[in-house]
Design a protein around this motif. Structure first.
Motif, PDB file in Angstrom:
ATOM      1  N   GLY A  10       0.817  -1.204   0.000  1.00 41.20           N
ATOM      2  CA  GLY A  10       0.000   0.000   0.000  1.00 41.20           C
ATOM      3  C   GLY A  10       0.844   1.244   0.000  1.00 41.20           C
ATOM      4  O   GLY A  10       2.026   1.228  -0.333  1.00 41.20           O
ATOM      5  N   SER A  11       0.225   2.345   0.409  1.00 41.31           N
ATOM      6  CA  SER A  11       0.891   3.641   0.414  1.00 41.31           C
ATOM      7  C   SER A  11       0.371   4.463   1.589  1.00 41.31           C
ATOM      8  O   SER A  11      -0.809   4.377   1.943  1.00 41.31           O
ATOM      9  CB  SER A  11       0.640   4.393  -0.896  1.00 41.31           C
ATOM     10  N   THR A  12       1.247   5.265   2.162  1.00 41.94           N
ATOM     11  CA  THR A  12       0.848   6.193   3.218  1.00 41.94           C
ATOM     12  C   THR A  12       0.305   7.497   2.627  1.00 41.94           C
ATOM     13  O   THR A  12      -0.085   8.390   3.359  1.00 41.94           O
ATOM     14  CB  THR A  12       2.037   6.541   4.122  1.00 41.94           C
ATOM     15  N   GLY A  13       0.302   7.583   1.299  1.00 39.77           N
ATOM     16  CA  GLY A  13       0.017   8.838   0.630  1.00 39.77           C
ATOM     17  C   GLY A  13       1.291   9.545   0.229  1.00 39.77           C
ATOM     18  O   GLY A  13       1.280  10.513  -0.529  1.00 39.77           O
ATOM     19  N   CYS A  14       2.410   9.022   0.730  1.00 39.78           N
ATOM     20  CA  CYS A  14       3.743   9.535   0.381  1.00 39.78           C
ATOM     21  C   CYS A  14       4.671   8.358   0.110  1.00 39.78           C
ATOM     22  O   CYS A  14       5.183   8.198  -0.978  1.00 39.78           O
ATOM     23  CB  CYS A  14       4.290  10.408   1.510  1.00 39.78           C
ATOM     24  N   ASN A  15       4.854   7.509   1.111  1.00 40.35           N
ATOM     25  CA  ASN A  15       5.737   6.359   0.984  1.00 40.35           C
ATOM     26  C   ASN A  15       4.967   5.069   0.722  1.00 40.35           C
ATOM     27  O   ASN A  15       3.878   4.855   1.253  1.00 40.35           O
ATOM     28  CB  ASN A  15       6.567   6.205   2.264  1.00 40.35           C
ATOM     29  N   SER A  16       5.565   4.211  -0.103  1.00 34.66           N
ATOM     30  CA  SER A  16       4.995   2.891  -0.338  1.00 34.66           C
ATOM     31  C   SER A  16       5.466   1.930   0.747  1.00 34.66           C
ATOM     32  O   SER A  16       6.530   2.118   1.340  1.00 34.66           O
ATOM     33  CB  SER A  16       5.436   2.365  -1.710  1.00 34.66           C
ATOM     34  N   PHE A  17       4.664   0.902   1.009  1.00 36.45           N
ATOM     35  CA  PHE A  17       5.077  -0.103   1.973  1.00 36.45           C
ATOM     36  C   PHE A  17       4.594  -1.475   1.528  1.00 36.45           C
ATOM     37  O   PHE A  17       3.657  -1.604   0.738  1.00 36.45           O
ATOM     38  CB  PHE A  17       4.550   0.213   3.383  1.00 36.45           C
ATOM     39  N   SER A  18       5.265  -2.496   2.025  1.00 38.36           N
ATOM     40  CA  SER A  18       4.865  -3.871   1.759  1.00 38.36           C
ATOM     41  C   SER A  18       5.192  -4.703   2.989  1.00 38.36           C
ATOM     42  O   SER A  18       6.027  -4.322   3.821  1.00 38.36           O
ATOM     43  CB  SER A  18       5.577  -4.428   0.528  1.00 38.36           C
ATOM     44  N   GLU A  31      11.437   5.768   1.845  1.00 35.82           N
ATOM     45  CA  GLU A  31      11.881   6.796   2.783  1.00 35.82           C
ATOM     46  C   GLU A  31      11.837   8.197   2.196  1.00 35.82           C
ATOM     47  O   GLU A  31      12.713   9.016   2.441  1.00 35.82           O
ATOM     48  CB  GLU A  31      13.299   6.470   3.265  1.00 35.82           C
ATOM     49  N   LYS A  32      10.785   8.505   1.431  1.00 32.29           N
ATOM     50  CA  LYS A  32      10.643   9.850   0.891  1.00 32.29           C
ATOM     51  C   LYS A  32      10.098  10.786   1.965  1.00 32.29           C
ATOM     52  O   LYS A  32       9.353  10.380   2.843  1.00 32.29           O
ATOM     53  CB  LYS A  32       9.703   9.852  -0.311  1.00 32.29           C
ATOM     54  N   ALA A  33      10.454  12.058   1.857  1.00 34.43           N
ATOM     55  CA  ALA A  33       9.885  13.097   2.723  1.00 34.43           C
ATOM     56  C   ALA A  33       8.872  13.891   1.909  1.00 34.43           C
ATOM     57  O   ALA A  33       9.183  14.400   0.838  1.00 34.43           O
ATOM     58  CB  ALA A  33      10.990  14.021   3.241  1.00 34.43           C
ATOM     59  N   CYS A  34       7.643  13.976   2.400  1.00 36.75           N
ATOM     60  CA  CYS A  34       6.576  14.676   1.686  1.00 36.75           C
ATOM     61  C   CYS A  34       5.950  15.712   2.616  1.00 36.75           C
ATOM     62  O   CYS A  34       5.493  15.364   3.713  1.00 36.75           O
ATOM     63  CB  CYS A  34       5.509  13.698   1.197  1.00 36.75           C
ATOM     64  N   ASP A  35       5.907  16.944   2.160  1.00 39.49           N
ATOM     65  CA  ASP A  35       5.402  18.026   2.996  1.00 39.49           C
ATOM     66  C   ASP A  35       3.943  17.835   3.385  1.00 39.49           C
ATOM     67  O   ASP A  35       3.513  18.239   4.463  1.00 39.49           O
ATOM     68  CB  ASP A  35       5.556  19.377   2.275  1.00 39.49           C
ATOM     69  N   LYS A  36       3.130  17.230   2.495  1.00 42.01           N
ATOM     70  CA  LYS A  36       1.692  17.157   2.729  1.00 42.01           C
ATOM     71  C   LYS A  36       1.268  15.923   3.518  1.00 42.01           C
ATOM     72  O   LYS A  36       0.077  15.744   3.789  1.00 42.01           O
ATOM     73  CB  LYS A  36       0.954  17.190   1.386  1.00 42.01           C
ATOM     74  N   VAL A  37       2.223  15.073   3.888  1.00 41.72           N
ATOM     75  CA  VAL A  37       1.894  13.875   4.662  1.00 41.72           C
ATOM     76  C   VAL A  37       2.633  13.952   5.995  1.00 41.72           C
ATOM     77  O   VAL A  37       3.850  13.783   6.048  1.00 41.72           O
ATOM     78  CB  VAL A  37       2.292  12.590   3.913  1.00 41.72           C
ATOM     79  N   PRO A  38       1.923  14.223   7.097  1.00 41.62           N
ATOM     80  CA  PRO A  38       2.581  14.356   8.398  1.00 41.62           C
ATOM     81  C   PRO A  38       3.321  13.086   8.785  1.00 41.62           C
ATOM     82  O   PRO A  38       2.805  11.973   8.628  1.00 41.62           O
ATOM     83  CB  PRO A  38       1.409  14.627   9.355  1.00 41.62           C
ATOM     84  N   ALA A  39       4.530  13.262   9.304  1.00 42.65           N
ATOM     85  CA  ALA A  39       5.324  12.105   9.707  1.00 42.65           C
ATOM     86  C   ALA A  39       4.664  11.347  10.840  1.00 42.65           C
ATOM     87  O   ALA A  39       4.796  10.120  10.942  1.00 42.65           O
ATOM     88  CB  ALA A  39       6.725  12.560  10.120  1.00 42.65           C
ATOM     89  N   ASP A  40       3.924  12.043  11.714  1.00 41.28           N
ATOM     90  CA  ASP A  40       3.256  11.359  12.821  1.00 41.28           C
ATOM     91  C   ASP A  40       2.198  10.380  12.312  1.00 41.28           C
ATOM     92  O   ASP A  40       1.957   9.334  12.920  1.00 41.28           O
ATOM     93  CB  ASP A  40       2.606  12.380  13.763  1.00 41.28           C
ATOM     94  N   PHE A  41       1.544  10.716  11.198  1.00 47.67           N
ATOM     95  CA  PHE A  41       0.579   9.775  10.612  1.00 47.67           C
ATOM     96  C   PHE A  41       1.302   8.522  10.146  1.00 47.67           C
ATOM     97  O   PHE A  41       0.860   7.397  10.427  1.00 47.67           O
ATOM     98  CB  PHE A  41      -0.161  10.422   9.438  1.00 47.67           C
ATOM     99  N   GLU A  42       2.407   8.678   9.426  1.00 46.60           N
ATOM    100  CA  GLU A  42       3.137   7.520   8.924  1.00 46.60           C
ATOM    101  C   GLU A  42       3.664   6.659  10.071  1.00 46.60           C
ATOM    102  O   GLU A  42       3.591   5.429  10.028  1.00 46.60           O
ATOM    103  CB  GLU A  42       4.293   7.972   8.036  1.00 46.60           C
ATOM    104  N   LYS A  43       4.189   7.327  11.105  1.00 46.79           N
ATOM    105  CA  LYS A  43       4.724   6.585  12.247  1.00 46.79           C
ATOM    106  C   LYS A  43       3.617   5.812  12.959  1.00 46.79           C
ATOM    107  O   LYS A  43       3.770   4.639  13.307  1.00 46.79           O
ATOM    108  CB  LYS A  43       5.397   7.546  13.212  1.00 46.79           C
ATOM    109  N   SER A  44       2.464   6.458  13.160  1.00 48.55           N
ATOM    110  CA  SER A  44       1.336   5.809  13.839  1.00 48.55           C
ATOM    111  C   SER A  44       0.784   4.651  13.008  1.00 48.55           C
ATOM    112  O   SER A  44       0.433   3.597  13.541  1.00 48.55           O
ATOM    113  CB  SER A  44       0.231   6.832  14.113  1.00 48.55           C
ATOM    114  N   LEU A  45       0.703   4.847  11.678  1.00 50.04           N
ATOM    115  CA  LEU A  45       0.207   3.778  10.807  1.00 50.04           C
ATOM    116  C   LEU A  45       1.135   2.571  10.862  1.00 50.04           C
ATOM    117  O   LEU A  45       0.678   1.424  10.984  1.00 50.04           O
ATOM    118  CB  LEU A  45       0.080   4.287   9.372  1.00 50.04           C
ATOM    119  N   GLY A  46       2.445   2.807  10.769  1.00 52.85           N
ATOM    120  CA  GLY A  46       3.398   1.710  10.834  1.00 52.85           C
ATOM    121  C   GLY A  46       3.303   0.951  12.145  1.00 52.85           C
ATOM    122  O   GLY A  46       3.354  -0.282  12.182  1.00 52.85           O
ATOM    123  N   ARG A  47       3.120   1.682  13.229  1.00 53.43           N
ATOM    124  CA  ARG A  47       2.998   1.029  14.547  1.00 53.43           C
ATOM    125  C   ARG A  47       1.722   0.202  14.628  1.00 53.43           C
ATOM    126  O   ARG A  47       1.755  -0.952  15.070  1.00 53.43           O
ATOM    127  CB  ARG A  47       3.008   2.094  15.647  1.00 53.43           C
TER     128      ARG A  47
END
Length: 287
Positions: free
Chosen positions: A98-106, A129-145
């Motif tokens: 899938g995708s976080t809206g910025c980074n892909s994951f599998s 490991e892309k950095a995207c201004d419009k996707v908060p890092a806290d969302f990506e971190k919380s989703l991964g957890r």
């Protein structure tokens, strides 16, 4: 984007089933990807609503569906997901992507009968490991957890699904509608592209039974006979321009899809084409 062959994937799934279930700790790459990249934003206290009905009881499918990620709630704080965030678990439950809206994951995926519903376990997660201004890092971190800390119970009704961890954290999903194969401009990110240069675009015409568009260098057209999950692409006709070497290499790989049978699958706005030799190409619907 080019992915490893279907044969290799099947081999990996077979090997994975022979091994004991692995833990759900993130790999080094995933941890690096989830280090905060920007200040948190778009967070709010979680609402107290829950999904209705058990997935197992209601018979709602978890696998083989492209789910849009609506929000993730961790430690009582809800992070709204970007529009492009999504996840899909293969029909046989072997892999999730899938995708976080910025980074892909599998990740490896196992779907089990939990008695009152199905349970999903993701392991060996990998994130880009892309950095995207419009996707908060806290969302990506919380989703991964939330997705990778242990088995997830499933609860849903209608077009919605909620994944819940043992600690009560949740990932809320909704079913996505698929883009049409026909009339959509499908954009392939080819190796060697610089901006729009090297970006292949293909469009399928139902009435004419053709596919046409631009490869990384030349324009292309061919017959396209489409069936259920499979198409037959004819001998391609192309222009004769010469471009930089990496673009020509990417074009050659794309031309390998033509003059043969190709399996295809559409997940929301992503088209996956797989040739008989296992070459896989993914394209997204032009916005």
């Amino acid at each position: 984007m080019y992915r490893q062959s279907r044969q290799n994937r099947k081999h990996e799934k077979h090997e994975a089933r022979k091994k004991p279930q692995r833990g759900t700790t993130l790999t080094v790459a995933a941890v690096a990807a989830l280090v905060p990249l920007a200040a948190a934003c778009g967070s709010e206290k979680a609402a107290d609503d829950t999904g209705s009905g058990s997935v197992g009881v209601g018979g709602q499918r978890v696998t083989g569906v492209r789910w849009s990620i609506d929000s993730v709630t961790v430690d009582g704080t809800t992070h709204r997901a970007p529009d492009a965030a999504h996840v899909r678990i293969d029909d046989d439950g072997g892999e999730a992507a899938g995708s976080t809206g910025c980074n892909s994951f599998s990740a490896r995926a196992a779907v089990e009968d939990g008695g009152e519903g199905e349970r999903v376990r993701l392991s060996d997660a990998m994130f880009t490991e892309k950095a995207c201004d419009k996707v908060p890092a806290d969302f990506e971190k919380s989703l991964g957890r939330a997705l990778t800390t242990g088995p997830l119970t499933t609860e849903g009704g209608g077009e919605r699904l909620t994944l819940t961890t043992a600690d009560g954290d949740t990932v809320r999903l909704s079913r996505s509608e698929d883009a049409s194969l026909y009339g959509t401009e499908w954009v392939v990110d080819a190796p060697g592209q610089q901006g729009d240069e090297g970006r292949a675009r293909l469009t399928f015409d139902r009435d004419a039974k053709t596919v046409s568009g631009r490869l990384p260098c030349n324009r292309v057209s061919a017959g396209a006979t489409v069936g259920d999950g499979r198409m037959v692409l004819g001998v391609p006709s192309t222009t004769r321009m010469m471009c930089e070497g990496s673009l020509m290499d990417a074009e050659k790989r794309l031309l390998g899809l033509f003059d043969g049978k190709v399996d295809y699958r559409i997940d929301h706005e992503t088209l996956t084409l797989t040739s008989e030799d296992g070459t896989t190409v993914r394209a997204v619907a032009e916005q």
